[in-house]
Design a protein around this motif. Structure first.
Motif, short mmCIF file in Angstrom:
data_model
loop_
_atom_site.label_atom_id
_atom_site.label_comp_id
_atom_site.label_asym_id
_atom_site.label_seq_id
_atom_site.Cartn_x
_atom_site.Cartn_y
_atom_site.Cartn_z
N HIS A 80 0.82 -1.20 0.00
CA HIS A 80 0.00 0.00 0.00
C HIS A 80 0.86 1.26 0.00
O HIS A 80 0.33 2.37 0.02
N GLU A 81 2.18 1.06 -0.06
CA GLU A 81 3.11 2.18 -0.18
C GLU A 81 4.18 1.84 -1.19
O GLU A 81 4.60 0.68 -1.30
N VAL A 82 4.63 2.86 -1.92
CA VAL A 82 5.71 2.70 -2.90
C VAL A 82 6.73 3.80 -2.66
O VAL A 82 6.36 4.93 -2.31
N HIS A 83 8.01 3.46 -2.82
CA HIS A 83 9.08 4.44 -2.66
C HIS A 83 9.85 4.58 -3.97
O HIS A 83 9.79 3.70 -4.84
N VAL A 135 7.12 8.58 -7.82
CA VAL A 135 7.61 8.98 -9.14
C VAL A 135 8.21 10.37 -9.08
O VAL A 135 9.27 10.64 -9.66
N SER A 136 7.57 11.29 -8.37
CA SER A 136 8.09 12.64 -8.23
C SER A 136 9.45 12.63 -7.55
O SER A 136 10.39 13.30 -8.00
N ALA A 137 9.59 11.84 -6.48
CA ALA A 137 10.88 11.75 -5.79
C ALA A 137 11.94 11.15 -6.70
O ALA A 137 13.11 11.58 -6.68
N ARG A 138 11.56 10.16 -7.50
CA ARG A 138 12.51 9.55 -8.44
C ARG A 138 13.01 10.58 -9.45
O ARG A 138 14.21 10.68 -9.74
N LEU A 139 12.10 11.38 -9.99
CA LEU A 139 12.50 12.38 -10.99
C LEU A 139 13.38 13.45 -10.38
O LEU A 139 14.36 13.88 -11.00
N GLY A 166 20.12 15.17 -13.69
CA GLY A 166 19.85 15.57 -15.07
C GLY A 166 18.45 15.30 -15.53
O GLY A 166 18.08 15.65 -16.65
N ALA A 167 17.63 14.68 -14.67
CA ALA A 167 16.26 14.37 -15.08
C ALA A 167 15.40 15.61 -14.95
O ALA A 167 15.58 16.42 -14.05
N PRO A 168 14.44 15.80 -15.85
CA PRO A 168 13.53 16.94 -15.75
C PRO A 168 12.62 16.79 -14.54
O PRO A 168 12.30 15.68 -14.12
N VAL A 169 12.22 17.91 -13.96
CA VAL A 169 11.36 17.87 -12.77
C VAL A 169 10.01 18.52 -13.05
O VAL A 169 9.26 18.83 -12.14
#
Length: 226
Positions: A107-110, A186-190, A195-198
Motif C-alpha cells: 500500500h506504499e511505494v518508494h 515517481v516525483s521523488a525519483r524524478l 539531469g532528469a527533468p522535474v
C-alpha cells in the motif's frame, strides 16, 4: 524504463456475468488487461501491486484472494488467501496476463522501488458520478475525476501526489491513497535523478480509458518513467 500501469479496482473488472451495458464493461476489462500484458511483457524482476489498503504480511506470490464476498465466483493469486478487494483484482489481472514471476502486494511505494519493479496501481475514482452510482450524484465528482484523468494523461506525478484526501473520501474515491503514494514515489525519483527533468516531462504517459459507465470513475493509464 520503469513502468507503471493504473487500472480500476472494481470487482466488475473480473466479473464473468456483467451488469449494465455489456459493451461498456467489456471495454474497461479489455483496456485493463491489455495494459497489464504490456507491463509484464518485458519480464521485470518483480511486480508491485499497489492498493489503498494494507495487505496481510507477507504478501507475495503465495498470497491470494476471493471475490465471493462480492457475489463473484473468482479467486486469484496464490493459495494462502488474505488479500482484500483491490489487491485481489490486481492479482486477477496478473494471472490473466500470464505473469508467473515475483509479485508483492503493497500500500506504499518508494522511489527506490522503481529501480527494479514494475508497478500496477489499483484505484477507482469517485463513486458519485450519476444517480446510479453507489453514492448517488455529487456535482463535485466529475471535476474531481477530470483532475485525476488529466494527471494520468500528462504524467503529472506532483498532481497525483497532491490529491485532496478529504474531498476524495467525501466522493467515495477508492483510489486516492494508492494514487498519492505512486505520485510521490515517481516525483521523488524524478527529482533525485541527476539531469532528469522535474516538470513532468520525465514521464511518458498514455491515458487509455477515462469513463464512468456505472457512475464510478474508471481509468486505465500507462507511465514510463525516465
Amino acid at each position: 524504463m520503469p513502468s507503471v500501469v493504473f487500472c480500476p479496482c472494481s470487482p466488475l473488472v473480473a466479473a464473468g456475468a456483467l451488469v449494465g451495458d455489456v459493451s461498456e464493461m467489456d471495454a474497461v476489462r479489455v483496456e485493463a488487461l491489455a495494459a497489464v500484458r504490456r507491463l509484464v511483457d518485458d519480464a521485470p524482476a518483480r511486480v508491485l501491486v499497489v492498493g489503498s489498503d494494507a495487505p496481510p504480511a507477507p504478501a507475495d506470490e503465495r498470497a491470494g484472494g476471493s471475490l465471493s464476498p462480492h457475489g463473484i465466483d473468482v479467486t486469484a493469486g496464490g493459495p494462502d488467501g488474505g488479500l482484500g478487494l483491490t489487491h485481489t483484482i490486481g492479482a486477477w489481472l496478473l494471472d490473466e496476463a500470464g505473469w508467473t514471476g515475483s509479485r508483492s502486494y503493497v500500500h506504499e511505494v518508494h522511489a527506490s522501488d522503481l529501480d527494479d519493479a514494475a508497478v500496477l496501481v489499483m484505484a477507482d475514482g469517485s463513486a458519485r458520478r450519476s444517480e446510479r452510482a453507489p453514492g448517488h450524484l455529487d456535482d463535485r465528482a466529475e471535476p474531481f475525476d477530470a483532475t485525476i484523468a488529466a494527471a494520468l494523461a500528462d504524467g503529472d506525478a506532483d498532481a497525483l501526489g497532491g490529491i485532496d484526501l478529504e474531498l476524495a473520501d467525501s466522493l467515495l474515491c477508492a483510489g486516492a491513497q494508492a494514487w498519492r503514494t505512486v505520485g510521490d514515489a515517481v516525483s521523488a525519483r524524478l527529482h533525485a535523478t541527476e539531469g532528469a527533468p522535474v516538470d513532468g516531462s520525465g514521464v511518458e504517459a498514455r491515458l487509455h480509458l477515462d469513463d464512468a459507465p456505472l457512475g464510478v470513475g474508471w481509468f486505465v493509464a500507462e507511465w514510463n518513467v525516465s
